[in-house]
Design an enzyme around this catalytic site. Structure first.
Site, mmCIF file in Angstrom:
data_model
loop_
_atom_site.group_PDB
_atom_site.id
_atom_site.type_symbol
_atom_site.label_atom_id
_atom_site.label_comp_id
_atom_site.label_asym_id
_atom_site.label_seq_id
_atom_site.Cartn_x
_atom_site.Cartn_y
_atom_site.Cartn_z
ATOM 1 N N GLU A 251 0.833 -1.206 0.000
ATOM 2 C CA GLU A 251 0.000 0.000 0.000
ATOM 3 C C GLU A 251 0.871 1.261 0.000
ATOM 4 O O GLU A 251 1.787 1.387 0.804
ATOM 5 C CB GLU A 251 -0.915 0.017 1.233
ATOM 6 C CG GLU A 251 -1.951 -1.110 1.251
ATOM 7 C CD GLU A 251 -2.900 -1.048 0.062
ATOM 8 O OE1 GLU A 251 -3.193 0.070 -0.411
ATOM 9 O OE2 GLU A 251 -3.331 -2.119 -0.390
ATOM 10 N N HIS A 252 0.580 2.166 -0.907
ATOM 11 C CA HIS A 252 1.302 3.448 -1.006
ATOM 12 C C HIS A 252 2.796 3.247 -1.216
ATOM 13 O O HIS A 252 3.612 4.039 -0.716
ATOM 14 C CB HIS A 252 1.066 4.297 0.250
ATOM 15 C CG HIS A 252 -0.277 4.961 0.273
ATOM 16 N ND1 HIS A 252 -0.516 6.180 -0.317
ATOM 17 C CD2 HIS A 252 -1.465 4.562 0.793
ATOM 18 C CE1 HIS A 252 -1.785 6.517 -0.147
ATOM 19 N NE2 HIS A 252 -2.383 5.544 0.520
ATOM 20 N N ASP B 284 3.830 1.962 -4.568
ATOM 21 C CA ASP B 284 4.100 1.956 -6.007
ATOM 22 C C ASP B 284 4.725 3.273 -6.458
ATOM 23 O O ASP B 284 5.653 3.288 -7.266
ATOM 24 C CB ASP B 284 2.844 1.636 -6.822
ATOM 25 C CG ASP B 284 1.634 2.493 -6.474
ATOM 26 O OD1 ASP B 284 1.677 3.212 -5.450
ATOM 27 O OD2 ASP B 284 0.649 2.438 -7.229
ATOM 28 N N SER C 75 -12.012 2.376 -9.903
ATOM 29 C CA SER C 75 -12.903 2.629 -11.032
ATOM 30 C C SER C 75 -12.378 3.759 -11.914
ATOM 31 O O SER C 75 -12.576 3.741 -13.135
ATOM 32 C CB SER C 75 -14.316 2.960 -10.535
ATOM 33 O OG SER C 75 -14.296 4.068 -9.644
ATOM 34 N N ASP D 5 -2.759 0.529 -10.377
ATOM 35 C CA ASP D 5 -4.139 0.375 -10.830
ATOM 36 C C ASP D 5 -4.217 0.169 -12.340
ATOM 37 O O ASP D 5 -4.954 -0.694 -12.829
ATOM 38 C CB ASP D 5 -4.955 1.605 -10.437
ATOM 39 C CG ASP D 5 -4.962 1.832 -8.939
ATOM 40 O OD1 ASP D 5 -4.521 0.928 -8.197
ATOM 41 O OD2 ASP D 5 -5.407 2.914 -8.504
ATOM 42 N N SER E 281 -15.453 6.995 -0.500
ATOM 43 C CA SER E 281 -14.322 7.882 -0.241
ATOM 44 C C SER E 281 -13.824 8.398 -1.585
ATOM 45 O O SER E 281 -12.831 7.905 -2.120
ATOM 46 C CB SER E 281 -13.199 7.155 0.503
ATOM 47 O OG SER E 281 -12.113 8.030 0.738
ATOM 48 N N LYS F 204 -11.883 10.044 -4.252
ATOM 49 C CA LYS F 204 -10.558 10.664 -4.304
ATOM 50 C C LYS F 204 -10.603 12.050 -4.923
ATOM 51 O O LYS F 204 -9.727 12.872 -4.680
ATOM 52 C CB LYS F 204 -9.597 9.759 -5.082
ATOM 53 C CG LYS F 204 -9.210 8.500 -4.330
ATOM 54 C CD LYS F 204 -8.232 7.659 -5.125
ATOM 55 C CE LYS F 204 -7.836 6.403 -4.372
ATOM 56 N NZ LYS F 204 -6.942 5.532 -5.164
#
Length: 325
Positions: free
Chosen positions: A35-36, A38, A143, A189, A231, A233
């Site tokens: 997580e966080h 890349d 998405s 992503d 949430s 972004k």
């Protein structure tokens, strides 16, 4: 009961008075490891979801680009001229992700463009586009990147370059251009949306260059749950996501100054991975030390064996996305 494809084709025909010519799809993702990291240059392990965004499209003779969304109340229809230089992008609007996806492909076809955000050849054929998604919105399953990836596939087909598409170069450009929407994301992503395969996770590395390896799940089932708490972004990115990117960058700057002195810069060493390589440090040594620390902690706490097993198994527990169409 109508299939998703039948439903989309009927909606397209209702909107545009004709059947679509082509279909492109781009899945969302869930991340297992990393997580966080890349955008710090380190590898991640996501897998693609069976839920995705569908893009149905057809060329037209009207010299107009029309975009419609199945969720028309939340994402209203848009019309544009065929010259993308005239297109206004507003960060957070659903069509902005599509436009930057288009521009990423157009720019790859004219890399000599002087303007780094506007391709030299900016005129498109006219076409009609309908977008349908069964991915939950603003729920952390990417998405927005699926929108960018799918739109890149659409414009590649419209321009007739899909058969010669270099996937790695395609993804790299999508990653770069999607940041114009305001979110300073890494490349996880977009990469999993393009390279994901059924029954596999994807081990992605970004340094020294973008690469990936399919990792078979070997019958392992993943279960996902949607908390139904959004949430977005678009609204929280600058306060939360981009804040974390900024914090990592400031931490990197501090490490650079401490390790190499005032002369070195983040421009020269843009990620923690780059600094690690410059210093010749090995993450395996750190991982070995962390493992020993965890073992000591577990033994000191005298955790029951069953509880230890549950703690590790929880890492593999996810919940089925169940969103009504």
């Amino acid at each position: 009961k109508q299939s998703t494809l039948e439903k989309c084709m009927n909606n397209f025909e209702t909107l545009y008075g004709q059947k679509p010519e082509f279909l492109a799809r781009a899945p969302g993702r869930v991340n297992i490891i990393g997580e966080h990291i890349d955008y710090n240059g380190y590898g991640v392990l996501p897998f693609a979801l069976h839920k995705e965004i569908w893009f149905l499209f057809k060329r037209n003779d009207d010299k107009i680009v029309r975009m419609a969304n199945s969720n028309a109340k939340r994402f209203p229809k848009k019309e544009y001229s065929v010259d993308t230089k005239d297109w206004e992008t507003i960060p957070g609007e659903w069509t902005s992700y599509i436009i930057w996806g288009f521009r990423s492909v157009l720019f790859s076809l004219s890399p000599e463009s002087e303007n780094k955000t506007e391709p030299k050849n900016s005129v498109l054929p006219g076409f009609d586009l309908f977008v349908f998604s069964d991915l939950p919105i603003a729920c952390g399953v990417s998405s927005s990147s699926a929108l960018s990836v799918g739109s890149g596939l659409v414009i590649s087909k419209i321009l007739g370059v899909d058969s010669t598409l270099d996937k790695t170069g395609f993804v790299s450009n999508i990653i770069k251009f999607e940041r114009h929407n305001g979110l300073l994301g890494g490349g996880m992503d977009q990469t999993i949306s393009v390279f994901g395969q059924t029954g596999h996770c994807l081990a992605i590395e970004f340094k020294p260059k973008l690469s990936s390896v399919q990792v078979p799940m070997k019958g392992l089932g993943m279960v996902l749950c949607n908390s139904l708490t959004e949430s977005p972004k678009v609204e929280t990115g600058f306060k939360r996501y981009n804040k974390r990117v900024f914090e990592c960058t400031m931490g990197l700057l501090a490490l650079i100054r401490k390790s190499l002195g005032e002369g070195a810069s983040v421009k020269e060493l843009p990620t923690l991975w780059d600094l690690q390589k410059r210093l010749g440090k090995d993450l395996k040594q750190k991982d070995s030390l962390d493992r020993k620390r965890r073992e000591i902690l577990l033994n000191e706490q005298q955790m029951p064996a069953a509880l230890k097993t549950i703690a590790w198994n929880v890492l593999f527990l996810f919940i089925l996305i169940s969103i009504p169409l």
